[in-house]
Design an enzyme around this catalytic site. Structure first.
Site, PDB file in Angstrom:
ATOM      1  N   CYS A 436       0.665  -1.089   0.219  1.00 52.66           N
ATOM      2  CA  CYS A 436       0.265  -0.415   0.243  1.00 52.66           C
ATOM      3  C   CYS A 436       1.550   0.859  -0.848  1.00 52.66           C
ATOM      4  CB  CYS A 436      -0.950  -0.136   1.205  1.00 52.66           C
ATOM      5  SG  CYS A 436       0.731  -0.322   2.662  1.00 52.66           S
ATOM      6  N   HIS A 578      -2.020   1.421   7.630  1.00 53.74           N
ATOM      7  CA  HIS A 578      -2.143   1.341   5.644  1.00 53.74           C
ATOM      8  C   HIS A 578      -1.782   2.738   5.754  1.00 53.74           C
ATOM      9  CE1 HIS A 578      -4.722   1.073   2.001  1.00 53.74           C
ATOM     10  NE2 HIS A 578      -4.941   1.872   2.148  1.00 53.74           N
TER      11      HIS A 578
END
EC number: 3.4.19.12
Length: 701
Positions: A436, A578
């Protein structure tokens, strides 16, 4: 003759067996094939030596008899009559067509060679091949094929044995098919030859020496064939299972493999496998089929009809269950520009790969040659509100946006920046795996994912080739950061090296999560600052605080010369493990931008003001500063102004200006965004027409 001389010793366990026994009483090993019986074992009267000599040339027991030899002739016991195996040098009996030890084929004897005779007083054996001895060799060959050798203790077990009778070692699955085939073929050849010779031999033999009825022989041979067929049948079933599994695997697609990995991930507690399947667009309500359960081969864990939710409940994965239930309740298909235009996306990836170069000199770091900044097109505001809502649902990560805006005032906390200066930031949706960070960096610049790991490869190579430079910065920064929290400790150099080796290994593993050091290296690859707006604390899925995140702050390419870098930064968001790309929307460029905003009167340039302070007006940390660069807040602000175009708004907020231009942007990125936006423009007329009709009806009323 003594009793000990009559009995025969087992070659495996040395037990003395009775002469009529065809197998060892103790270990059930077959009796070694040797000489044939030269006397009737069931006569009431004991024959004398003369009668034995008269009858030695005409054996009483024919091939169909189940009895075994009692007295071995001198011919069979003569060592010189045996033949030596050319592979393992084992001495085999003259009638053996294969080596007893290694089963290699007997070498064909030349016409000049002849077996040596014993030269004893016994009469020579007739030249025709004795059917009884031929039967013994054949029987031995069949018995050899009906046994398997234990790989642990080398004991020969019967074919029907599921495990070794000595050490309980299981039967090996990979049986030697070649050996079974050769044994079966050789047995069939010997059977045909034996039947032909038996017809001729029995027709000329005496009626008193005629063999017993063939029912006993047929039953024994049928039993042997059944055992051999069972062994071959089990192997055929095993091969059929392998063939079936191979067919199932060939039919599997990438989505199917991701689903199976997610199922295994729930059982083993691997959250990344579940997130990989979820981000690929997989169906959360998908059920396991019979073929998939067979392929997983874990009946205790998987069953037909199970879904990811069932598995999460069964194995009590509360964190995974929360993610899956959220996905089921808020399931919305994502549609980002990179997915709509795969051809243009591949061309952009090739452009990125071609723009990666390595700097010559001592600091041989890789870098990108192009300056590209991705922004959402201003034409989105021309779409109807319902279409805009659909577009934002498909391109944005609503959960990240909510966490950064509402749960914690991390982005868009300033009304001045968000409304009057049109600097509202949007969190783009991307893959929720270990890639990510790399995806968000490329999304903030080129608008695509790092699918081919081009950026990860450049990251790993830069860390490897410039390890000394980055290692010194990392070690100095970690020491200072620990001391700033009152943690006074010292590590050995070996411990520092181990931690650094772990950081290097993360960069080389696709899907592995990355750390602050990797962001610092990425700033050098992009040759521009990276600003991370993130949550301050790690939290569990229940909201419990676990520790500091340490990601928020500014990452400057401090190891480059300032003249070699761009001053326009990119913004990333960090929430609970994330990263997301934070991008702005294009503006017209003619609004009043506040104090210090110099747009050079170019209406095509979009300026986004990125705050360099948090909601409490504290200056963001600058990561990986050296001891000479560390200082008070004024010195750090001065350093920020040197590396970025900074200004102070009318509200007194220190901001960095991110400049982008559609005209100067890469043409492939512009084409990709236009094609993506055309899909929403096509659904605009119907909605707009119905809204207009409703408005006209309202006016008429």
């Amino acid at each position: 003759m003594t009793e000990h001389g009559i009995k025969w010793g087992c070659e495996y366990c040395t037990y003395e067996n009775w002469p009529s026994a065809i197998k060892c009483t103790m270990c059930r090993a077959p009796r070694p094939s040797g000489a044939i019986i030269t006397e009737e074992p069931f006569k009431n009267s004991t024959p004398d030596v003369g009668s034995m000599e008269r009858d030695i040339g005409s054996p009483l027991i024919c091939p169909d008899s189940s009895a075994r030899p009692r007295v071995k002739s001198s011919y069979s016991m003569e060592p010189s009559s045996k033949w030596s195996c050319q592979i393992c040098t084992y001495l085999n009996w003259p009638r053996a067509i294969r080596c007893t030890q290694c089963l290699s084929q007997r070498r064909t004897r030349s016409p000049t060679e002849s077996p040596q005779s014993s030269g004893s007083g016994l009469r020579s054996i007739p030249s025709p091949i004795d059917p009884c001895e031929e039967y013994n060799d054949r029987n031995k060959l069949n018995i050899k094929g009906q046994h398997w050798t234990c790989s642990a203790c080398t004991y020969e077990n019967c074919a029907k044995a599921k495990k070794c009778v000595v050490c309980d070692h299981p039967t090996p699955n990979n049986m030697d098919a070649i050996e079974l085939a050769n044994t079966d073929e050789a047995s069939s050849i010997i059977n045909e030859q034996d039947r032909a010779r038996w017809r001729g031999g029995c027709s000329s033999s005496n009626s008193q020496r005629r063999s017993p009825p063939t029912s006993k022989r047929d039953s024994d041979m049928d039993f042997q064939r059944i055992e051999l067929a069972g062994a071959v049948g089990s192997k055929e079933e095993f091969e059929l299972d392998l063939k079936k599994l191979k067919q199932i695997k060939n039919r599997m697609r990438k989505t199917d493999w991701l689903f199976l990995n997610a199922c295994v991930g729930i059982v083993e507690g691997d959250l990344s496998a579940v997130e990989s399947y979820k981000t690929s667009g997989g169906d959360i309500a998908r059920q396991l089929s019979a073929d998939e359960v067979r392929l997983l081969n874990r009946p205790s864990a998987f069953d037909v009809g199970y879904t990811l939710v069932h598995l999460s409940i069964r194995f009590q994965r509360q964190d995974m269950l929360a993610i899956l239930l959220t996905e089921v309740s808020q399931h919305a298909a994502k549609c980002i520009p990179a997915m709509v235009c795969p051809e243009l996306t591949e061309q952009i990836r090739r452009e990125i790969a071609a723009s990666v170069h390595q700097r010559k000199g001592d600091f041989a770091c890789y870098f990108l040659t192009d300056l590209v900044t991705f922004t959402l097109p201003a034409d989105i505001e021309d779409l109807p509100p319902t279409v805009q809502e659909k577009l934002f649902d498909e391109v944005l990560d609503r959960d990240v946006q909510k966490e950064l805006e509402e749960e914690s005032p991390i982005i868009n906390w300033s009304l001045e920046l968000g409304t009057r200066l049109d600097s509202r930031l949007y969190a783009l949706w991307n893959r929720t795996a270990g890639d990510c960070l790399l995806d968000s960096v490329l999304q903030a610049t080129w608008g695509i994912y790092d699918k081919d790991s081009v950026l990860r490869k450049a990251l790993h190579d830069s860390l490897h080739d410039c390890s000394h430079w980055f290692y010194s910065r990392w070690k100095e920064w970690e020491s200072w950061y620990s001391q700033s929290f009152g943690l006074h400790f010292s590590l050995r150099e070996e411990q520092w090296q181990e931690d650094w080796a772990f950081i290097l290994s993360l960069a080389s593993q696709p899907g592995a999560s990355l750390e602050q050091t990797h962001i610092f290296v990425l700033a050098h690859i992009l040759r521009r600052p990276i600003i991370v707006y993130g949550v301050k604390y790690y939290k569990s899925f229940r909201g419990e605080t676990l520790g500091y995140t340490r990601f928020q702050g500014v990452y400057l390419p401090l190891l480059w010369e300032q003249s070699f870098c761009w001053k326009s930064p990119i913004a990333l968001g960090y929430t609970r493990g994330h990263f997301s790309a934070l991008v702005a929307m294009e503006n017209d460029g003619f609004d009043n931008r506040g104090a210090g905003a110099n747009l050079n009167t170019d209406d095509d340039i979009t300026v986004t003001f990125l705050p360099l302070v948090d909601s409490e007006r504290k200056l963001l940390h600058i990561h990986f500063l050296s001891a000479q660069e560390l200082g008070n807040e004024d010195q750090q602000e001065k350093l920020l102004r040197e590396w970025m175009d900074c200004c102070v708004t009318e509200g007194g907020v220190l901001v960095a200006m991110q400049k982008s231009s559609r005209r100067r942007n890469h043409p492939l990125v512009t084409q990709m965004v236009e094609k993506w936006l055309d899909g929403y423009r096509q659904i605009r007329p119907c909605t707009a027409l119905s809204d207009g009709e409703e408005d006209e009806d309202d006016e008429d009323e």
